[in-house]
Design a protein around this motif. Structure first.
Motif, PDB file in Angstrom:
ATOM      1  N   LEU A 107      -5.459  12.157  71.989  1.00 17.33           N
ATOM      2  CA  LEU A 107      -4.461  11.342  72.681  1.00 17.33           C
ATOM      3  C   LEU A 107      -4.611   9.861  72.344  1.00 17.33           C
ATOM      4  CD1 LEU A 107      -4.502  13.042  76.203  1.00 17.33           C
ATOM      5  CD2 LEU A 107      -2.604  13.056  74.559  1.00 17.33           C
ATOM      6  N   LEU A 108      -5.849   9.391  72.314  1.00 17.26           N
ATOM      7  CA  LEU A 108      -6.083   7.984  71.997  1.00 17.26           C
ATOM      8  C   LEU A 108      -5.647   7.657  70.568  1.00 17.26           C
ATOM      9  CD1 LEU A 108      -9.545   7.425  73.706  1.00 17.26           C
ATOM     10  CD2 LEU A 108      -7.393   6.284  74.301  1.00 17.26           C
ATOM     11  N   TRP A 109      -5.981   8.542  69.613  1.00 19.33           N
ATOM     12  CA  TRP A 109      -5.570   8.305  68.224  1.00 19.33           C
ATOM     13  C   TRP A 109      -4.058   8.327  68.103  1.00 19.33           C
ATOM     14  CZ3 TRP A 109      -7.808   5.751  64.744  1.00 19.33           C
ATOM     15  CH2 TRP A 109      -9.179   5.797  64.571  1.00 19.33           C
ATOM     16  N   GLY A 110      -3.430   9.250  68.803  1.00 18.13           N
ATOM     17  CA  GLY A 110      -1.968   9.305  68.768  1.00 18.13           C
ATOM     18  C   GLY A 110      -1.346   8.040  69.329  1.00 18.13           C
ATOM     19  N   LEU A 111      -1.892   7.557  70.431  1.00 16.77           N
ATOM     20  CA  LEU A 111      -1.388   6.315  71.018  1.00 16.77           C
ATOM     21  C   LEU A 111      -1.638   5.149  70.068  1.00 16.77           C
ATOM     22  CD1 LEU A 111      -0.133   4.821  73.414  1.00 16.77           C
ATOM     23  CD2 LEU A 111      -2.412   4.783  74.479  1.00 16.77           C
ATOM     24  N   TYR A 112      -2.824   5.095  69.501  1.00 19.85           N
ATOM     25  CA  TYR A 112      -3.171   4.036  68.549  1.00 19.85           C
ATOM     26  C   TYR A 112      -2.175   4.001  67.385  1.00 19.85           C
ATOM     27  CZ  TYR A 112      -6.022   1.287  65.304  1.00 19.85           C
ATOM     28  OH  TYR A 112      -6.475   0.326  64.427  1.00 19.85           O
ATOM     29  N   ARG A 113      -1.912   5.175  66.810  1.00 15.70           N
ATOM     30  CA  ARG A 113      -0.998   5.251  65.666  1.00 15.70           C
ATOM     31  C   ARG A 113       0.445   4.926  66.049  1.00 15.70           C
ATOM     32  NH1 ARG A 113      -4.068   9.915  64.563  1.00 15.70           N
ATOM     33  NH2 ARG A 113      -2.369  11.182  65.334  1.00 15.70           N
ATOM     34  N   SER A 114       0.816   5.197  67.305  1.00 14.53           N
ATOM     35  CA  SER A 114       2.192   4.953  67.720  1.00 14.53           C
ATOM     36  C   SER A 114       2.493   3.475  67.954  1.00 14.53           C
ATOM     37  CB  SER A 114       2.506   5.744  68.996  1.00 14.53           C
ATOM     38  OG  SER A 114       1.900   5.136  70.131  1.00 14.53           O
ATOM     39  N   ILE A 115       1.457   2.681  68.090  1.00 12.93           N
ATOM     40  CA  ILE A 115       1.639   1.251  68.339  1.00 12.93           C
ATOM     41  C   ILE A 115       1.544   0.530  66.995  1.00 12.93           C
ATOM     42  CG2 ILE A 115       0.696  -0.785  69.490  1.00 12.93           C
ATOM     43  CD1 ILE A 115      -0.399   1.210  71.596  1.00 12.93           C
ATOM     44  N   LYS A 116       2.655   0.056  66.546  1.00 10.22           N
ATOM     45  CA  LYS A 116       2.727  -0.571  65.226  1.00 10.22           C
ATOM     46  C   LYS A 116       2.424  -2.065  65.349  1.00 10.22           C
ATOM     47  CE  LYS A 116       4.160   3.240  63.379  1.00 10.22           C
ATOM     48  NZ  LYS A 116       3.145   4.194  63.165  1.00 10.22           N
ATOM     49  N   PRO A 117       1.416  -2.528  64.600  1.00  9.77           N
ATOM     50  CA  PRO A 117       1.156  -3.970  64.609  1.00  9.77           C
ATOM     51  C   PRO A 117       2.265  -4.716  63.873  1.00  9.77           C
ATOM     52  CG  PRO A 117      -0.273  -2.890  63.024  1.00  9.77           C
ATOM     53  CD  PRO A 117       0.503  -1.806  63.724  1.00  9.77           C
ATOM     54  N   PRO A 118       2.436  -5.967  64.190  1.00 13.46           N
ATOM     55  CA  PRO A 118       3.477  -6.729  63.485  1.00 13.46           C
ATOM     56  C   PRO A 118       3.165  -6.851  61.997  1.00 13.46           C
ATOM     57  CG  PRO A 118       2.171  -8.169  64.916  1.00 13.46           C
ATOM     58  CD  PRO A 118       1.713  -6.758  65.162  1.00 13.46           C
ATOM     59  N   ALA A 119       4.184  -6.867  61.217  1.00 10.45           N
ATOM     60  CA  ALA A 119       4.031  -6.951  59.748  1.00 10.45           C
ATOM     61  C   ALA A 119       3.505  -8.299  59.307  1.00 10.45           C
ATOM     62  CB  ALA A 119       5.336  -6.655  59.079  1.00 10.45           C
TER      63      ALA A 119
END
Length: 119
Positions: A107-119
């Motif tokens: 769940l944590l990895w999925g949440l991490y991947r779903s949050i896109k850092p600014p380009a």
């Protein structure tokens, strides 16, 4: 960022803390200054970092706190292994709670991947 209490990862992390507290209540008194507070602090760190990260401004900061939560989750998983090897935790209980840790990691990895850092 969303309210942290609405995040499934936070909800599961909070449940893990409650589970860890219940388990450690039965561990030997000799561990009250070593393993018990250490695993409790590591477990608490997971939902606390999710909550703190969700309150920060920006995706990069949130991801940083999720990264810390992932590290704390690994620490908890190791200490559960240690507790089992020391005979403080029976293998069935260990397998169950370590499975919770694995699910929480996903769940944590999925949440991490779903949050896109600014380009």
């Amino acid at each position: 960022m969303p309210d942290f209490e609405q995040l499934l990862a936070w909800q599961r992390a909070h449940q893990l803390v409650l589970h860890i507290y219940g388990l450690t209540n039965t561990w030997p008194a000799a561990e009250k200054f070593c393993l018990i507070p250490q695993i409790r602090r590591a477990a608490i760190s997971i939902p606390a970092n999710i909550a703190e990260g969700a309150a920060k401004r920006g995706a990069r900061e949130f991801r940083r706190y999720l990264n810390i939560a992932l590290g704390s989750r690994s620490e908890v998983k190791y200490m559960l292994r240690l507790a089992t090897d020391l005979g403080y935790l029976d293998p069935a209980s260990s397998e169950s709670v370590r499975g919770e840790c694995d699910e929480l990691g996903r769940l944590l990895w999925g949440l991490y991947r779903s949050i896109k850092p600014p380009a």
